[in-house]
Design an enzyme around this catalytic site. Sequence first.
Site, PDB file in Angstrom:
ATOM      1  N   LYS A  41       0.810  -1.222   0.000  1.00 50.14           N
ATOM      2  CA  LYS A  41       0.000   0.000   0.000  1.00 50.14           C
ATOM      3  C   LYS A  41       0.847   1.278   0.000  1.00 50.14           C
ATOM      4  O   LYS A  41       0.321   2.359  -0.295  1.00 50.14           O
ATOM      5  CB  LYS A  41      -0.929   0.005   1.217  1.00 50.14           C
ATOM      6  N   SER A 273      -2.716 -12.142   3.696  1.00 51.18           N
ATOM      7  CA  SER A 273      -3.042 -11.919   2.282  1.00 51.18           C
ATOM      8  C   SER A 273      -1.920 -12.432   1.393  1.00 51.18           C
ATOM      9  O   SER A 273      -2.170 -12.956   0.300  1.00 51.18           O
ATOM     10  CB  SER A 273      -3.310 -10.437   2.017  1.00 51.18           C
TER      11      SER A 273
END
Length: 307
Positions: A41, A273
């Site tokens: 991110k 993830s």
Amino acid sequence: MLASALDLIGRTPLVALDRVHSGPGRIVAKAEFLQPGGSVKDRAAKAIVLAAREDGRLKPGMPVVEMTSGNMGAGLAVVCAALGHPFIATMSAGNSAARARMMEGLGAKVVLVPQVDGTPGQVTGADVAAAAEVAAQIARDDGGYYVDQFNASEAIGAHETTTGPEILEQFGGPVDGWVAAVGTGCTFIGVARALKAANPATLCAAVEPEGSEPLAGKKVEKARHIVQGIGYGLVPRHWDAGLMDLSLTVTDAEVEYWHRQLAVMEGLYVGYSAAANVCAAAKLLGSGRLKVDATVATVLCDTGLKY
């Protein structure tokens, strides 16, 4: 010498996962946990904030506000610290407390929002919506810039112009497959665009938790799962269905297994993830849809130290 932490974002190594997956084919992964904020991110955070500063939406010294599961918040905290912006993050109370501590350590103010229908460690779409509503209100009240990552197209461009091209350069050409879990969808979309531009035959698979598979056209039957930051039971606003060749499902038990295997066999202590991505990559290579010696690329989204 680099000028600031901003210049540390991107150019992560591409690592082969030959120990945890011995075949058929090969899995290679971008080591995004090495970013200064600890996750993929960081790329989106940098792109969104710089674009907002450039077009005047974000004035010097103006507060930045965002809803986060933790990773975007950490990335924004890094970027805001480097650029001199106060940062306020809202986060569902069901997300990892380690993520809140990291953001606070970087100078951010963290507002925890009570869960609507999730449980600790299992955050639902309704939980995310509640945290987003609080973030939008804080931005209005404090005169801040609301990032709104689910609707920020700059994040897609960040992956199309950096992550995807880096994979092609580091691998030495096109890969046969691309696998990524979907939260905002920006990583999947941006990289898929770059990889398919290099080779239209690259098979691109989205990863969804079992029971929360709207991209596969299925009704959401299990909103709670252990993979934080993805599988919110919704189709992202910027979703480009034409880039998804198939959806791959992972179960909580599979994710737990691959999370452990990556740690003990590869020495990579990454998040859930990342484990979901590697699990799905192995499934794709074993599905018979690719040649026996195919290479599938994915991302190790974040560090396991945030859990």
